[in-house]
Design an enzyme around this catalytic site. Structure first.
Site, PDB file in Angstrom:
ATOM      1  N   GLN A 157       0.887  -1.175   0.000  1.00  0.00           N
ATOM      2  CA  GLN A 157       0.000   0.000   0.000  1.00  0.00           C
ATOM      3  C   GLN A 157       0.915   1.213   0.000  1.00  0.00           C
ATOM      4  O   GLN A 157       1.533   1.526   1.008  1.00  0.00           O
ATOM      5  CB  GLN A 157      -0.912  -0.030   1.231  1.00  0.00           C
ATOM      6  N   GLN A 159       0.295   4.688  -1.128  1.00  0.00           N
ATOM      7  CA  GLN A 159      -0.151   6.039  -0.789  1.00  0.00           C
ATOM      8  C   GLN A 159      -0.105   6.227   0.726  1.00  0.00           C
ATOM      9  O   GLN A 159      -0.515   5.314   1.449  1.00  0.00           O
ATOM     10  CB  GLN A 159      -1.594   6.264  -1.269  1.00  0.00           C
ATOM     11  N   GLY A 292     -10.813   1.169   2.163  1.00  0.00           N
ATOM     12  CA  GLY A 292     -11.979   0.677   1.438  1.00  0.00           C
ATOM     13  C   GLY A 292     -11.545   0.216   0.059  1.00  0.00           C
ATOM     14  O   GLY A 292     -11.913  -0.853  -0.418  1.00  0.00           O
ATOM     15  N   GLY A 293     -10.747   1.050  -0.558  1.00  0.00           N
ATOM     16  CA  GLY A 293     -10.194   0.705  -1.854  1.00  0.00           C
ATOM     17  C   GLY A 293      -8.965   1.534  -2.112  1.00  0.00           C
ATOM     18  O   GLY A 293      -8.732   2.551  -1.441  1.00  0.00           O
ATOM     19  N   GLU A 320     -12.900   4.129  -6.944  1.00  0.00           N
ATOM     20  CA  GLU A 320     -11.533   3.761  -7.362  1.00  0.00           C
ATOM     21  C   GLU A 320     -11.394   3.828  -8.878  1.00  0.00           C
ATOM     22  O   GLU A 320     -10.356   4.232  -9.403  1.00  0.00           O
ATOM     23  CB  GLU A 320     -11.149   2.376  -6.829  1.00  0.00           C
ATOM     24  N   HIS A 323     -10.814   7.339 -10.015  1.00  0.00           N
ATOM     25  CA  HIS A 323      -9.425   7.772  -9.845  1.00  0.00           C
ATOM     26  C   HIS A 323      -8.594   7.507 -11.106  1.00  0.00           C
ATOM     27  O   HIS A 323      -7.505   8.072 -11.252  1.00  0.00           O
ATOM     28  CB  HIS A 323      -8.768   7.027  -8.678  1.00  0.00           C
ATOM     29  N   TYR A 401     -12.684  14.719   0.711  1.00  0.00           N
ATOM     30  CA  TYR A 401     -13.681  13.966  -0.051  1.00  0.00           C
ATOM     31  C   TYR A 401     -15.007  14.720  -0.117  1.00  0.00           C
ATOM     32  O   TYR A 401     -15.583  14.889  -1.183  1.00  0.00           O
ATOM     33  CB  TYR A 401     -13.957  12.608   0.616  1.00  0.00           C
ATOM     34  N   ARG A 574      -9.669  -2.276   8.203  1.00  0.00           N
ATOM     35  CA  ARG A 574      -9.983  -1.072   7.434  1.00  0.00           C
ATOM     36  C   ARG A 574     -10.081   0.136   8.362  1.00  0.00           C
ATOM     37  O   ARG A 574     -10.972   0.199   9.219  1.00  0.00           O
ATOM     38  CB  ARG A 574     -11.295  -1.275   6.675  1.00  0.00           C
TER      39      ARG A 574
HETATM   40  N1  BES Z   1      -6.828   6.767  -2.359  1.00  0.00           N
HETATM   41  C1  BES Z   1      -7.756   6.407  -1.349  1.00  0.00           C
HETATM   42  C2  BES Z   1      -7.161   5.590  -0.243  1.00  0.00           C
HETATM   43  C3  BES Z   1      -6.067   6.299   0.519  1.00  0.00           C
HETATM   44  C4  BES Z   1      -6.274   7.582   1.002  1.00  0.00           C
HETATM   45  C5  BES Z   1      -4.887   5.664   0.783  1.00  0.00           C
HETATM   46  C6  BES Z   1      -5.271   8.225   1.698  1.00  0.00           C
HETATM   47  C7  BES Z   1      -3.882   6.300   1.478  1.00  0.00           C
HETATM   48  C8  BES Z   1      -4.066   7.584   1.941  1.00  0.00           C
HETATM   49  C9  BES Z   1      -8.946   5.654  -1.931  1.00  0.00           C
HETATM   50  O1  BES Z   1      -9.291   6.034  -3.218  1.00  0.00           O
HETATM   51  C10 BES Z   1     -10.140   5.950  -1.073  1.00  0.00           C
HETATM   52  O2  BES Z   1     -10.502   7.090  -1.018  1.00  0.00           O
HETATM   53  N2  BES Z   1     -10.710   4.959  -0.418  1.00  0.00           N
HETATM   54  C11 BES Z   1     -11.878   5.123   0.418  1.00  0.00           C
HETATM   55  C12 BES Z   1     -13.112   4.674  -0.269  1.00  0.00           C
HETATM   56  C13 BES Z   1     -13.930   5.772  -0.817  1.00  0.00           C
HETATM   57  C14 BES Z   1     -15.191   5.243  -1.443  1.00  0.00           C
HETATM   58  C15 BES Z   1     -14.246   6.870   0.137  1.00  0.00           C
HETATM   59  C16 BES Z   1     -11.684   4.284   1.662  1.00  0.00           C
HETATM   60  O3  BES Z   1     -10.594   3.735   1.850  1.00  0.00           O
HETATM   61  O4  BES Z   1     -12.584   4.171   2.458  1.00  0.00           O
HETATM   62 ZN    ZN Z   2     -10.078   7.962  -3.250  1.00  0.00          ZN
END
Ligand code: BES
Ligand code: ZN
Length: 626
Positions: A157, A159, A292-293, A320, A323, A401, A574
């Site tokens: 992972q 990011q 989540g993803g 995702e 993105h 977000y 998660r």
């Molecule tokens: N890019 C993010 C996950 C992320 C954010 C990894 C910050 C590391 C640092 C991913 O696209 C994301 O936003 N996932 C969300 C799901 C979304 C539907 C809100 C999550 O993990 O819940």
């Molecule tokens: Zn995201």
């Protein structure tokens, strides 16, 4: 001097379609594009391509091998600076094997170390190294933490700035690199990566019984998107360019939950321009996956907590996938602008859901996001809280977000959908494979969409949205009729009505969340017992429901839920579904703090290093307050 060097480096990158040419993607040199989370000095010397060759060793929990880096340096540049974090480096040479001088600087607990290499004219450098068992990007799962329970699993992972713990490169979102990789893994496991697969689904057998898997990403990407997983994985196609990887016990469930993915790709392309990455596959991971993803190109990584059997959480897939434009094509130049990735994506995701399932379905997600935004803004200090700004400190993006997507929705409502969609589509196209800043987006928007219309500028309040705190008055609250019906039941329950009247049969995850998060925070044990027994909350198979319920139970120190909570915390990794529970526990004096400590001690080996670090800081902050 710096500007001249930068100009020299950027020369030749003004060609319209960077992806189709060998020219490296541009770097930005404005003040807003300065990344404080990298040691790299890309205007002096930068990496343009990374070739990894690694052995995956489950016994030692290490990746060992080499990275061959292509370097583009300004004329006479003496050195290149890379990001590394706790790597065991054996040697650094040029392409011919001639040793190069190198030093590793002091380790910062956030950004790791600078690896400075004297170039001596080298255009290619080879680093022989090994990752450490504690590498922060990697999670090594023993068989019992997988669905199959027989074979180990490993995933990365990256990011935001974790990949430097296994890839020695310039780990900044503004420094795009193409890459390739060979992974050698145990013969009974399969490796997948966020790239084009060159070696077939089963890899290539090696004389020693292992298998080699080869991959290539020929489009320049920010290095946080380099990702891999190794496990007992199977593949199921879902459409001409899509499919899902997961362990055998989850394959049918995953295929059924994600059946609409090809339609999502079509819808996204119709909205904002062609899907540029070839295939779109998904990898459904074990429940320890910390997000989540994760939008790893060509291969989205997903938590199994979204597989609830009713497809109600496929907004995460839409997210995702989105993105693939916002984030992976046009990328935040620094983590201070992560709203450009996440806010745009949350907006885009909602448009995909609307295309597939209609206005009301999209309204459900948007309405819940509105609730979340209100909570986040309150937690971030309200209308004047610095933490509620979009462009802000790197890593502090609580509202990226929700406020970010609301910003774009407000523009849509103000200028009209047709104009806005045309603009956004051209924006992705014109900035494809390039980094972006808030200032850059605003300048583009003003030039292309507002075209000097002062009344429009006034009503949009672009600067207030981008740089100011709180929520501007022109925010758009999309309301859902479905959730309004839940609100009616909620009002009856909060007014003292019986749990038996709630009748949640057929509720989606979103209806459950509206209900559970809306229950008055103070409850008696008898009332909580009634809720739990009538609605089956502690033992729910839906982790979202469990998490929201445990939050309420914790706030009331409700002991009968504790054994379920404890088991849950060792199973689900998660962050979104576990952080609020640790935070809640820390607010409940010694009753909660002792449980937080004990459950974390027990569950820590099951968490990704970044999740474990996040929880450790929640516990430390709580301890300080006492
Ligand atoms: N890019 C993010 C996950 C992320 C954010 C990894 C910050 C590391 C640092 C991913 O696209 C994301 O936003 N996932 C969300 C799901 C979304 C539907 C809100 C999550 O993990 O819940
Ligand atoms: Zn995201």
């Amino acid at each position: 001097m710096r500007i001249i060097l930068a100009a020299a480096l950027l020369a030749g990158t003004a060609v319209p379609s960077i992806a189709q040419t060998a020219a490296p993607a541009p770097i930005l040199t404005t003040a807003e594009a300065k990344d404080v989370w990298t040691h790299a000095e890309p205007e002096v010397a930068r990496v343009t391509h990374v070739a990894l060759d690694l052995d995956v060793n489950f016994a030692t929990r290490t990746l060992g091998g080499s990275a061959l880096l292509d370097v583009l340096a300004a004329p006479g540049a003496p050195r290149i600076v890379l990001d590394v974090d706790d790597l065991a480096i054996a040697s650094v040479t040029d392409a011919s094997g001639k040793p190069l001088k190198w030093t590793v600087g002091p380790r910062d607990k956030e950004t790791g170390s600078a690896l400075t290499i004297e170039l001596n004219g080298a255009k290619r450098i080879r680093i022989v190294y090994r990752s450490k068992p504690g590498a922060t990007a990697l999670q090594w799962l023993p068989p019992e933490m997988t669905f199959g329970k027989k074979k180990p699993f490993l995933f990365s992972q990256g990011q935001a700035i974790l990949n430097r713990s296994w890839v020695p490169t310039q780990d900044s979102p503004g420094i795009r690199q193409t890459w390739e990789a060979t992974l050698r893994v145990p013969g009974d496991l399969v490796a997948v990566m966020s790239a084009e697969k060159l070696s077939g689904d089963k890899g290539e057998p090696l004389p020693d019984g292992r298998r080699a898997f080869r991959f290539r990403m020929d489009k320049p990407v920010p290095p946080y998107l380099i990702a891999f997983a190794v496990g007992d994985l199977k593949f199921r196609p879902l459409g001409p360019r899509s499919g899902v990887w997961t362990e055998a016990p989850m394959l049918d469930k995953a295929a059924s939950e994600f059946v609409d993915v090809e339609k999502m790709i079509d819808a996204a392309g119709k909205l904002y321009g062609p899907y540029r990455w070839g295939r779109y596959d998904m990898l459904l991971l074990p429940p320890a996956f910390p997000y989540g993803g994760m939008e790893n190109p060509m291969l989205t990584f997903l938590t199994p907590t979204i597989v609830t059997g009713d497809r109600s959480n496929t907004d995460v897939v839409a997210h995702e996938l989105a993105h693939s434009w916002s984030g992976n094509l046009v990328t935040n130049a620094t983590w201070s602008d992560s709203w450009l990735n996440e806010g745009f994506t949350t907006y885009f995701e909602n448009r995909i859901m609307e295309s597939l399932y209609g206005k009301e379905q999209a309204a459900i997600y948007a309405d819940l996001d509105w609730d979340t935004m209100q909570r986040e803004i309150a937690a971030g200090g309200g209308q004047t809280g610095a933490a509620t700004r979009l462009h802000g400190d790197p890593g502090a993006g609580e509202v990226d977000y929700t406020k970010g997507s609301n910003f774009l929705r407000m523009i849509e409502y103000t200028v009209g959908r047709e104009k806005w969609d045309a603009y956004l589509s051209s924006y992705f196209d014109r900035h494809a494979f390039q980094p972006q800043t808030t200032a850059g987006f605003l300048a583009d928007l003003r030039e292309r969409l507002l075209k000097g219309q002062p009344e429009l500028e006034l009503s949009l309040q672009l600067d207030r949205w981008s740089y100011g705190a709180g929520l501007p008055g022109n925010a758009v609250h999309v309301k859902s009729e479905t959730l309004a019906k839940v609100d009616a039941k909620l009002a009856a329950f909060n007014g003292g009505g019986p749990a038996g009247a709630v009748q949640p049969r057929g509720w989606t995850t979103q209806e459950w969340l509206r209900f559970l998060k809306g229950i008055d925070k103070t409850q008696t044990p008898a009332r909580l017992k009634e809720l739990d027994e009538t609605l089956g909350l502690s033992a729910s198979s839906n982790a979202y429901i469990q998490s929201a319920w445990f939050e309420l139970a914790i706030a009331n120190r409700y002991d009968p839920a504790v054994p379920y909570l404890r088991a849950y915390l060792s199973r689900i990794g998660r962050g979104l579904l576990v952080y609020p529970l640790y935070k809640g526990l820390m607010k409940q004096g010694e009753w909660g703090a002792s449980k937080a400590r004990d459950f974390f001690a027990e569950a820590k080996p099951t968490y990704h290093p970044s999740t474990a670090a996040g929880i450790a800081s929640i516990l430390a902050a709580g301890a300080e307050r006492e």
